[in-house]
Write an enzyme that holds these catalytic residues in place. Sequence first.
Site, PDB file in Angstrom:
ATOM      1  N   TYR A  32      -9.470 111.769  52.639  1.00 46.54           N
ATOM      2  CA  TYR A  32      -8.619 110.805  51.940  1.00 46.54           C
ATOM      3  C   TYR A  32      -7.536 110.184  52.823  1.00 46.54           C
ATOM      4  O   TYR A  32      -6.817 109.298  52.371  1.00 46.54           O
ATOM      5  CB  TYR A  32      -7.976 111.469  50.721  1.00 46.54           C
TER       6      TYR A  32
ATOM      7  N   ALA B 184     -11.624 111.955  40.008  1.00 41.59           N
ATOM      8  CA  ALA B 184     -12.803 112.647  39.494  1.00 41.59           C
ATOM      9  C   ALA B 184     -13.218 112.171  38.106  1.00 41.59           C
ATOM     10  O   ALA B 184     -14.387 112.322  37.725  1.00 41.59           O
ATOM     11  CB  ALA B 184     -12.553 114.156  39.476  1.00 41.59           C
TER      12      ALA B 184
ATOM     13  N   ARG C 207     -21.047 111.005  49.640  1.00 41.43           N
ATOM     14  CA  ARG C 207     -20.535 112.347  49.372  1.00 41.43           C
ATOM     15  C   ARG C 207     -21.502 113.112  48.468  1.00 41.43           C
ATOM     16  O   ARG C 207     -22.669 112.770  48.376  1.00 41.43           O
ATOM     17  CB  ARG C 207     -19.137 112.225  48.777  1.00 41.43           C
TER      18      ARG C 207
ATOM     19  N   ASN D 269      -8.157 103.676  40.383  1.00 38.80           N
ATOM     20  CA  ASN D 269      -8.747 104.790  41.104  1.00 38.80           C
ATOM     21  C   ASN D 269      -8.672 105.967  40.152  1.00 38.80           C
ATOM     22  O   ASN D 269      -7.642 106.627  40.037  1.00 38.80           O
ATOM     23  CB  ASN D 269      -7.998 105.084  42.406  1.00 38.80           C
TER      24      ASN D 269
ATOM     25  N   ARG E 231      -3.899 116.528  50.494  1.00 34.72           N
ATOM     26  CA  ARG E 231      -5.215 116.949  50.029  1.00 34.72           C
ATOM     27  C   ARG E 231      -6.312 116.387  50.918  1.00 34.72           C
ATOM     28  O   ARG E 231      -6.477 115.170  51.013  1.00 34.72           O
ATOM     29  CB  ARG E 231      -5.420 116.454  48.593  1.00 34.72           C
TER      30      ARG E 231
ATOM     31  N   HIS F 171     -11.718 103.251  45.435  1.00 33.45           N
ATOM     32  CA  HIS F 171     -11.821 104.614  45.990  1.00 33.45           C
ATOM     33  C   HIS F 171     -11.461 104.581  47.464  1.00 33.45           C
ATOM     34  O   HIS F 171     -11.843 103.653  48.187  1.00 33.45           O
ATOM     35  CB  HIS F 171     -13.234 105.178  45.844  1.00 33.45           C
TER      36      HIS F 171
ATOM     37  N   GLU G 265     -12.562  98.898  40.246  1.00 31.32           N
ATOM     38  CA  GLU G 265     -12.607 100.306  40.624  1.00 31.32           C
ATOM     39  C   GLU G 265     -12.296 100.415  42.112  1.00 31.32           C
ATOM     40  O   GLU G 265     -12.838  99.649  42.917  1.00 31.32           O
ATOM     41  CB  GLU G 265     -14.004 100.851  40.323  1.00 31.32           C
TER      42      GLU G 265
ATOM     43  N   PRO H  73      -6.389 111.834  38.563  1.00 25.69           N
ATOM     44  CA  PRO H  73      -6.046 113.195  38.941  1.00 25.69           C
ATOM     45  C   PRO H  73      -6.092 113.457  40.442  1.00 25.69           C
ATOM     46  O   PRO H  73      -6.950 112.946  41.148  1.00 25.69           O
ATOM     47  CB  PRO H  73      -7.091 114.048  38.213  1.00 25.69           C
ATOM     48  N   ASN H  74      -5.119 114.225  40.855  1.00 22.81           N
ATOM     49  CA  ASN H  74      -4.965 114.733  42.221  1.00 22.81           C
ATOM     50  C   ASN H  74      -4.523 113.685  43.230  1.00 22.81           C
ATOM     51  O   ASN H  74      -4.263 114.021  44.383  1.00 22.81           O
ATOM     52  CB  ASN H  74      -6.244 115.430  42.702  1.00 22.81           C
TER      53      ASN H  74
END
Length: 150
Positions: A30, A85, A115, A82, A25, A108, A106, A17-18
Amino acid sequence: MTEPASSAATIYVLNGPNLNLLGLREPEIYGSQTLDDIADMLDDRGRELGFEIDMRQSNHEGHLIDWLHEAQAEGVKAVLLNAGAFTHTSVALHDAIKSIKVPVIEVHLSNPHKREDFRHKSYVGMAALGTVCGFGANSYLVALDAVSRL
């Protein structure tokens, strides 16, 4: 003599998502590269390594799960995931990764450990072969290079 069909191993690159909003964003977190920019980088590096890159994005958890199952059925070499969330919330993605034999890495862009506290737990990471994070778009390239050594 005819050329043999392409024997490039396929790598699925699944984005949650996103991530369709990359470049817009929160670029301070990012970066300014879009998902298309990352796809182009991966295609170029994939060719160098003898891989075919199949890049996908969905804002829906079920699509990511279906694509993980498909990766197993299609016999892909590996999955770079990735999950956005969903990383921190999805037991279903954890279980899907555990249910397949295809190695999942994974990925990111940011370093979730630097964070908010809620980003420190990764259900995806608990099931994945490994995690690459914190290198912006280059995290994908580092993960792809790792796959080339499997």
